[in-house]
Write an enzyme that holds these catalytic residues in place. Sequence first.
Site, PDB file in Angstrom:
ATOM      1  N   GLU A   1      32.733 145.226  70.598  1.00  0.00           N
ATOM      2  CA  GLU A   1      31.948 145.108  69.356  1.00  0.00           C
ATOM      3  C   GLU A   1      30.459 144.938  69.638  1.00  0.00           C
ATOM      4  O   GLU A   1      29.618 145.456  68.905  1.00  0.00           O
ATOM      5  CB  GLU A   1      32.437 143.920  68.514  1.00  0.00           C
ATOM      6  N   VAL A   2      30.143 144.179  70.706  1.00  0.00           N
ATOM      7  CA  VAL A   2      28.727 143.982  71.026  1.00  0.00           C
ATOM      8  C   VAL A   2      28.104 145.319  71.406  1.00  0.00           C
ATOM      9  O   VAL A   2      27.013 145.678  70.950  1.00  0.00           O
ATOM     10  CB  VAL A   2      28.560 142.969  72.180  1.00  0.00           C
TER      11      VAL A   2
ATOM     12  N   PRO B   1      36.198 151.939  80.047  1.00  0.00           N
ATOM     13  CA  PRO B   1      37.566 152.459  80.148  1.00  0.00           C
ATOM     14  C   PRO B   1      38.191 152.666  78.765  1.00  0.00           C
ATOM     15  O   PRO B   1      38.921 153.623  78.555  1.00  0.00           O
ATOM     16  CB  PRO B   1      38.331 151.367  80.906  1.00  0.00           C
TER      17      PRO B   1
ATOM     18  N   PRO C   1      11.840 127.594  35.587  1.00  0.00           N
ATOM     19  CA  PRO C   1      11.796 126.403  34.767  1.00  0.00           C
ATOM     20  C   PRO C   1      10.945 125.264  35.335  1.00  0.00           C
ATOM     21  O   PRO C   1      10.733 124.269  34.655  1.00  0.00           O
ATOM     22  CB  PRO C   1      13.263 125.974  34.687  1.00  0.00           C
TER      23      PRO C   1
ATOM     24  N   ASP D   1       0.097 128.744  30.824  1.00  0.00           N
ATOM     25  CA  ASP D   1       0.175 127.881  29.650  1.00  0.00           C
ATOM     26  C   ASP D   1       0.886 126.584  29.989  1.00  0.00           C
ATOM     27  O   ASP D   1       1.237 126.333  31.137  1.00  0.00           O
ATOM     28  CB  ASP D   1       0.814 128.616  28.469  1.00  0.00           C
TER      29      ASP D   1
ATOM     30  N   LYS E   1      -0.923 127.016  24.515  1.00  0.00           N
ATOM     31  CA  LYS E   1       0.077 126.724  23.524  1.00  0.00           C
ATOM     32  C   LYS E   1       0.888 125.453  23.708  1.00  0.00           C
ATOM     33  O   LYS E   1       1.870 125.443  24.415  1.00  0.00           O
ATOM     34  CB  LYS E   1       1.087 127.871  23.535  1.00  0.00           C
TER      35      LYS E   1
ATOM     36  N   GLY F   1       6.268 130.264  31.805  1.00  0.00           N
ATOM     37  CA  GLY F   1       7.405 129.411  32.128  1.00  0.00           C
ATOM     38  C   GLY F   1       8.698 130.199  31.958  1.00  0.00           C
ATOM     39  O   GLY F   1       8.791 131.061  31.090  1.00  0.00           O
ATOM     40  N   GLY F   2       9.682 129.924  32.785  1.00  0.00           N
ATOM     41  CA  GLY F   2      10.987 130.565  32.646  1.00  0.00           C
ATOM     42  C   GLY F   2      10.913 132.055  32.879  1.00  0.00           C
ATOM     43  O   GLY F   2      10.329 132.519  33.860  1.00  0.00           O
ATOM     44  N   ASP F   3      11.465 132.795  31.941  1.00  0.00           N
ATOM     45  CA  ASP F   3      11.482 134.254  32.031  1.00  0.00           C
ATOM     46  C   ASP F   3      10.555 134.820  30.963  1.00  0.00           C
ATOM     47  O   ASP F   3      10.602 134.398  29.813  1.00  0.00           O
ATOM     48  CB  ASP F   3      12.915 134.752  31.794  1.00  0.00           C
TER      49      ASP F   3
ATOM     50  N   MET G   1      13.110 125.324  22.263  1.00  0.00           N
ATOM     51  CA  MET G   1      12.134 124.821  21.295  1.00  0.00           C
ATOM     52  C   MET G   1      12.800 124.053  20.163  1.00  0.00           C
ATOM     53  O   MET G   1      12.406 124.173  19.002  1.00  0.00           O
ATOM     54  CB  MET G   1      11.312 125.996  20.714  1.00  0.00           C
TER      55      MET G   1
ATOM     56  N   ALA H   1      13.895 120.321  32.904  1.00  0.00           N
ATOM     57  CA  ALA H   1      14.992 120.746  33.759  1.00  0.00           C
ATOM     58  C   ALA H   1      14.507 121.275  35.103  1.00  0.00           C
ATOM     59  O   ALA H   1      13.470 121.941  35.177  1.00  0.00           O
ATOM     60  CB  ALA H   1      15.792 121.838  33.058  1.00  0.00           C
TER      61      ALA H   1
HETATM   62  N1  SAH Z   1      10.217 131.834  28.497  1.00  0.00           N
HETATM   63  C1  SAH Z   1      10.751 130.490  28.594  1.00  0.00           C
HETATM   64  C2  SAH Z   1      10.949 129.858  27.255  1.00  0.00           C
HETATM   65  C3  SAH Z   1       9.708 129.629  26.462  1.00  0.00           C
HETATM   66  S1  SAH Z   1      10.013 128.816  24.935  1.00  0.00           S
HETATM   67  C4  SAH Z   1      12.058 130.518  29.373  1.00  0.00           C
HETATM   68  O1  SAH Z   1      12.578 131.600  29.675  1.00  0.00           O
HETATM   69  O2  SAH Z   1      12.546 129.437  29.704  1.00  0.00           O
HETATM   70  C5  SAH Z   1       9.695 127.153  25.337  1.00  0.00           C
HETATM   71  C6  SAH Z   1      10.971 126.356  25.416  1.00  0.00           C
HETATM   72  O3  SAH Z   1      11.630 126.591  26.632  1.00  0.00           O
HETATM   73  C7  SAH Z   1      10.772 124.870  25.391  1.00  0.00           C
HETATM   74  O4  SAH Z   1      10.581 124.392  24.076  1.00  0.00           O
HETATM   75  C8  SAH Z   1      12.067 124.371  25.967  1.00  0.00           C
HETATM   76  O5  SAH Z   1      13.083 124.408  25.021  1.00  0.00           O
HETATM   77  C9  SAH Z   1      12.361 125.437  26.986  1.00  0.00           C
HETATM   78  N2  SAH Z   1      11.966 125.035  28.355  1.00  0.00           N
HETATM   79  C10 SAH Z   1      11.070 125.617  29.149  1.00  0.00           C
HETATM   80  N3  SAH Z   1      11.017 125.000  30.347  1.00  0.00           N
HETATM   81  C11 SAH Z   1      11.903 124.006  30.312  1.00  0.00           C
HETATM   82  C12 SAH Z   1      12.341 123.015  31.226  1.00  0.00           C
HETATM   83  N4  SAH Z   1      11.833 122.920  32.461  1.00  0.00           N
HETATM   84  N5  SAH Z   1      13.285 122.140  30.826  1.00  0.00           N
HETATM   85  C13 SAH Z   1      13.835 122.232  29.611  1.00  0.00           C
HETATM   86  N6  SAH Z   1      13.463 123.145  28.694  1.00  0.00           N
HETATM   87  C14 SAH Z   1      12.522 124.017  29.046  1.00  0.00           C
END
Ligand code: SAH
Length: 476
Positions: free
Chosen positions: A22-23, A43, A224, A247, A269, A300-302, A382, A411
Amino acid sequence: MDYFPIFLKLQGRACVVVGGGEVALRKVRLLSQAGARVTVVAPALVAGLAELVHQGRIAHRAGTFVAADLDGVRLAIAATDDRAVNQAVFEAGEARGLPVNVVDDPELSSYITPAIVDRSPLVVAVSTGGGVPVLARLVRARLESLIPAGFGALAGFAARFRDQVKARFADVEARRNFWESVLEGPIADAVVAGNIASAEAQMAQRLAEPDAPSGAVYLVGAGPGNPDLLTFRALRLMQQADVVLYDSLVAPELLELVRRDAERVFVGKQRANHTLPQEDINALMVRLALEGKRVLRLKGGDPFTFGRGGEEIEELAANGIPFEVVPGITSASGAAAYAGIPLTHRDYAQSVTFVTGHKKDGSIDLDWPALTRPQQTVVVYMGLSTARELCAAFVAHGRAADTPAAIVEAATTSRQRTLTGTLATLPGLIDAAQIKSPAIIVVGEVVSLAERLAWYRGGNPDGVAASKVQDDGGEG
Ligand code: SAH
């Protein structure tokens, strides 16, 4: 430096691998990738090698190694578990002045094979001089994460323009500057994103007008809050940006990772405290990009989940500005994972719905009959300020008052707090604990799993205890 690093040209050259296991197979594959004409001397062969012989891709000389096997050969590898054979290969190689590697035996090797990151034609080789192969592999793993998968394509793309660029810029310095701006700019991003047509068009434009500004906007999900949850792409773009628009949802620990000399603009915001109206943010992005800046719009987030990301790029598209969207871990996923609440579960929830608890025209405008059906999870973004109304509405529309419900604050960060209760008790718990934004609400039977599945301890109580011990004296 104990070894001299080189890249060897092996296209069409004869190479010998001694050993049929294998090597040996792994080494044969690597040599074949470099275009070598490989003969295996052994062989007997393992199935994988036999198959390659069968396909006519390599040759096989059945038998034990003899020195003459290395006649006319460019390079040899010994991969047998018989040290005497390995030694014979090494000596025959030395006598003929050709490089020999005995796998995992630097003493019997005139060269060693590095750990490699292969983004052909870009190849990175890492060596510890054979001493600590595990360390070389660790370094390689780090590089793997640093070098985008698309860099191979980028190297190929750039090579195609080499002559043109050379003809265009006689001056070496000017040429280097040009390449730097191409390889670190929107053109490279387009290639990495697989958008070759756009890259070629931009390249043609740059060659015609090298000093014209070439801005772009990157709409990036920062996840997050926990920096470990950034994507590689997000981190790379954060380290290249000229300007960052962020933001209040972007956690401070994330901003730390943005390139130090990037300009930072807070655009955002907090509820009822809009720092910049959305239209102004859109216009600002367009203006900065037209000035030639690489603009990072960090969200934040997606960006495409309750992030108004769609609106922001519509404006860019309308103005013909190159842009890219990088997904992030949305807070529902982050909160769920870090609070031990699976969003779906074969026994409790076959679907999950993300909604906003934000009021529109004074009321929470949601499809309650759909949201109160059993066997589903509802995540409310939210929804902190409207939590009491939300929980009451779930019950009023038919969900049992003892349906488990949770809120997760900040979170995935070190400030995370999770409260679990029911639709009846959650609002009281939120008030008592003075939960603050950002916070996300999860409703459904899956919440009951948190008791057993929660694993994240946020503020790291162990760390706190340790520092306390130190403060107390250090006399012991
Ligand atoms: N685009 C972001 C959401 C934006 S709306 C995403 O995909 O997460 C903003 C809301 O996201 C907040 O009011 C809260 O409900 C949530 N949120 C964003 N970050 C958070 C975190 N670290 N912990 C808990 N809720 C979070």
